[in-house]
Design a protein around this motif. Structure first.
Motif, mmCIF file in Angstrom:
data_model
loop_
_atom_site.group_PDB
_atom_site.id
_atom_site.type_symbol
_atom_site.label_atom_id
_atom_site.label_comp_id
_atom_site.label_asym_id
_atom_site.label_seq_id
_atom_site.Cartn_x
_atom_site.Cartn_y
_atom_site.Cartn_z
ATOM 1 N N ARG A 192 -10.444 6.507 -3.586
ATOM 2 C CA ARG A 192 -11.727 6.032 -4.126
ATOM 3 C C ARG A 192 -11.685 5.949 -5.652
ATOM 4 N NH1 ARG A 192 -13.715 8.968 0.363
ATOM 5 N NH2 ARG A 192 -13.818 10.914 -0.820
ATOM 6 N N GLU A 193 -11.023 6.917 -6.286
ATOM 7 C CA GLU A 193 -10.871 6.864 -7.742
ATOM 8 C C GLU A 193 -10.058 5.640 -8.151
ATOM 9 O OE1 GLU A 193 -12.088 8.565 -10.234
ATOM 10 O OE2 GLU A 193 -13.295 9.871 -8.944
ATOM 11 N N MET A 194 -9.001 5.359 -7.385
ATOM 12 C CA MET A 194 -8.169 4.194 -7.679
ATOM 13 C C MET A 194 -8.961 2.898 -7.527
ATOM 14 S SD MET A 194 -4.935 4.803 -8.536
ATOM 15 C CE MET A 194 -4.084 3.325 -7.996
ATOM 16 N N VAL A 195 -9.762 2.807 -6.477
ATOM 17 C CA VAL A 195 -10.549 1.588 -6.239
ATOM 18 C C VAL A 195 -11.556 1.380 -7.365
ATOM 19 C CG1 VAL A 195 -12.367 0.601 -4.786
ATOM 20 C CG2 VAL A 195 -10.269 1.461 -3.749
ATOM 21 N N SER A 196 -12.220 2.455 -7.784
ATOM 22 C CA SER A 196 -13.210 2.347 -8.856
ATOM 23 C C SER A 196 -12.580 1.794 -10.129
ATOM 24 C CB SER A 196 -13.826 3.719 -9.124
ATOM 25 O OG SER A 196 -14.754 3.653 -10.185
ATOM 26 N N SER A 197 -11.425 2.331 -10.500
ATOM 27 C CA SER A 197 -10.738 1.853 -11.715
ATOM 28 C C SER A 197 -10.147 0.473 -11.506
ATOM 29 C CB SER A 197 -9.642 2.840 -12.121
ATOM 30 O OG SER A 197 -10.197 4.074 -12.531
ATOM 31 N N ALA A 198 -9.645 0.221 -10.284
ATOM 32 C CA ALA A 198 -9.047 -1.090 -9.996
ATOM 33 C C ALA A 198 -10.067 -2.206 -10.147
ATOM 34 C CB ALA A 198 -8.458 -1.091 -8.589
ATOM 35 N N ARG A 199 -11.300 -1.956 -9.715
ATOM 36 C CA ARG A 199 -12.338 -2.987 -9.851
ATOM 37 C C ARG A 199 -12.606 -3.293 -11.318
ATOM 38 N NH1 ARG A 199 -16.321 -0.489 -5.270
ATOM 39 N NH2 ARG A 199 -15.378 -1.490 -3.452
ATOM 40 N N ARG A 218 -10.210 2.181 11.949
ATOM 41 C CA ARG A 218 -10.458 1.887 10.537
ATOM 42 C C ARG A 218 -9.701 2.854 9.642
ATOM 43 N NH1 ARG A 218 -14.451 -1.516 9.054
ATOM 44 N NH2 ARG A 218 -14.715 -0.472 7.059
ATOM 45 N N LEU A 219 -9.411 2.393 8.438
ATOM 46 C CA LEU A 219 -8.793 3.231 7.426
ATOM 47 C C LEU A 219 -9.855 3.713 6.454
ATOM 48 C CD1 LEU A 219 -5.507 1.232 6.667
ATOM 49 C CD2 LEU A 219 -5.777 3.233 8.116
ATOM 50 N N GLN A 220 -9.830 4.982 6.120
ATOM 51 C CA GLN A 220 -10.763 5.559 5.153
ATOM 52 C C GLN A 220 -9.998 5.984 3.908
ATOM 53 O OE1 GLN A 220 -14.037 5.721 5.529
ATOM 54 N NE2 GLN A 220 -14.095 4.969 7.623
ATOM 55 N N LEU A 221 -10.617 5.806 2.749
ATOM 56 C CA LEU A 221 -9.972 6.196 1.503
ATOM 57 C C LEU A 221 -10.100 7.701 1.269
ATOM 58 C CD1 LEU A 221 -11.041 3.372 -0.980
ATOM 59 C CD2 LEU A 221 -8.974 3.516 0.406
ATOM 60 N N THR A 222 -9.067 8.277 0.690
ATOM 61 C CA THR A 222 -9.125 9.659 0.221
ATOM 62 C C THR A 222 -9.881 9.686 -1.106
ATOM 63 O OG1 THR A 222 -7.072 9.452 -1.006
ATOM 64 C CG2 THR A 222 -6.892 10.143 1.306
ATOM 65 N N LEU A 240 0.828 -1.205 0.000
ATOM 66 C CA LEU A 240 0.000 0.000 0.000
ATOM 67 C C LEU A 240 0.866 1.262 0.000
ATOM 68 C CD1 LEU A 240 -2.787 -1.076 2.527
ATOM 69 C CD2 LEU A 240 -3.100 -0.627 0.086
ATOM 70 N N ARG A 241 1.946 1.225 0.749
ATOM 71 C CA ARG A 241 2.853 2.372 0.784
ATOM 72 C C ARG A 241 3.491 2.597 -0.585
ATOM 73 N NH1 ARG A 241 5.470 0.763 4.648
ATOM 74 N NH2 ARG A 241 7.310 -0.119 3.634
ATOM 75 N N LYS A 242 3.907 1.512 -1.234
ATOM 76 C CA LYS A 242 4.501 1.619 -2.570
ATOM 77 C C LYS A 242 3.496 2.172 -3.577
ATOM 78 C CE LYS A 242 8.073 -1.978 -2.335
ATOM 79 N NZ LYS A 242 8.546 -3.262 -2.919
ATOM 80 N N LEU A 243 2.237 1.762 -3.457
ATOM 81 C CA LEU A 243 1.213 2.234 -4.380
ATOM 82 C C LEU A 243 0.971 3.734 -4.182
ATOM 83 C CD1 LEU A 243 -0.880 1.589 -6.547
ATOM 84 C CD2 LEU A 243 -2.488 0.958 -4.728
ATOM 85 N N LEU A 294 0.037 10.529 -4.365
ATOM 86 C CA LEU A 294 -1.035 11.097 -3.549
ATOM 87 C C LEU A 294 -1.362 10.122 -2.423
ATOM 88 C CD1 LEU A 294 -3.496 12.306 -6.341
ATOM 89 C CD2 LEU A 294 -2.240 13.808 -4.771
ATOM 90 N N PRO A 295 -1.762 10.627 -1.271
ATOM 91 C CA PRO A 295 -2.214 9.718 -0.207
ATOM 92 C C PRO A 295 -3.510 9.029 -0.628
ATOM 93 C CG PRO A 295 -2.637 11.990 0.409
ATOM 94 C CD PRO A 295 -1.813 12.044 -0.848
#
Length: 309
Positions: A70-77, A62-66, A44-47, A53-54
């Motif tokens: 969230r943009e990364m997760v949307s495209s990653a899916r 809990r960890l919350q996405l910036t 995760l740190r490398k990514l 960007l954080p």
């Protein structure tokens, strides 16, 4: 052509980020992916460093996405879904049907879905299954995010982009302790039943949603004594004489439940159906398509109905 792909990290890192978003912590993400916690933290740190960007921040435990996360997760899916569909198409070309079936079900459906999936997997033994269980509100959120191939509801959210396949009846019946004064009577008025102390499922439950809509229809208010998050707990509370309730027939074991009487109440049972729901914009994988074809053959479900009802 954009060169973003040259420095946004590996496929595995994207998979880890998606797991972080779903499970909310590094520990839970590591457990879900069968990786060590230091490995997940390092990737995760490398990514984050590669993106510049954080991607997440800590809130309590809990960890919350910036926004970037969230943009990364949307495209990653989308990326991971493409790889999965490619893998299954290639596998299918080799004469096999393999891959992962992702299905999320409301709590009551957990009593019969394992039987359905078990029989389906006998036909396709190379398939793996990821099964999530939650209340109606939780599964509706997963549906909106497109996390699963199918979600199973008795009362699916009403949205044009959702495609529904009805596949099994779901009757909600009135129950009471065997020695209750209403047990054994015929055609009990709904108003009389409603005066008895009632054990209700929690807010967000599909069973509660159905009960409340039904009672509104007949302008009848239940005497709610207790709110409980589990069908099993409600059954035991009924057996202990704490009140009456309304539950799906699918919560019973074969032959019924010792200590519980099903009541003959007017305007009951509440008759609903089970649906396989999917997001219309989400591509159908070969495995999901095979399950859809399976449940649409009504004769395939006869054994399931005999076991569960």
């Amino acid at each position: 052509m954009s060169r973003l792909h040259a420095h946004v990290g590996t496929i595995r890192q994207l998979e880890i980020l998606c797991a972080l978003q779903e499970h909310g912590s590094v520990v839970a993400a590591a457990r879900a992916l069968h990786l060590t916690q230091p490995t997940v933290s390092m990737q995760l740190r490398k990514l984050s460093e590669a993106v510049g960007l954080p991607l997440y921040f800590q809130v309590g435990r809990r960890l919350q996405l910036t926004d970037a996360g969230r943009e990364m997760v949307s495209s990653a899916r989308e990326i991971l879904s493409c790889f999965e569909r490619l893998d299954m198409r290639l596998t299918k070309m080799r004469g096999l049907t393999a891959g992962t079936l992702r299905i999320a079900v409301v709590t009551t459906a957990k009593y019969f879905i394992p039987h359905l999936i078990g029989e389906f997997c006998k036909l396709y033994p190379d398939i793996s299954v990821e099964l999530k269980v939650g209340n109606r509100e939780q599964i509706a959120q997963r549906m909106a995010e497109g996390l699963d191939d199918f979600c199973v509801f008795s009362h699916p959210p009403k949205k044009e982009e959702y495609l529904l396949t009805e596949f099994l009846p779901n009757r909600l019946v009135a129950i009471a302790p065997e020695q209750h004064e209403l047990a054994g009577r015929e055609r009990i008025p709904l108003e009389e039943f409603a005066r008895a102390p009632f054990l209700m499922r929690e807010a967000g439950s599909g069973t509660r949603y159905a009960i409340e809509r039904h009672m509104e229809r007949f302008d009848c208010e239940l005497n709610v004594r207790m709110t409980i998050e589990s069908n099993e707990a409600i059954k035991h509370m009924v057996m202990a004489g704490m009140g009456v309730s309304i539950l799906s027939e699918h919560t019973w074991n074969v032959g019924g439940e010792a200590g519980i009487a099903i009541l003959d109440v007017e305007h009951l049972p509440i008759k609903t159906n089970w649906y396989l729901a999917r997001l219309g914009s989400k591509p159908v994988t070969p495995v999901a398509e095979a399950l859809l074809e399976y449940v649409q053959r009504e004769e395939r479900l006869k054994g399931l109905k005999k076991v569960e009802l």
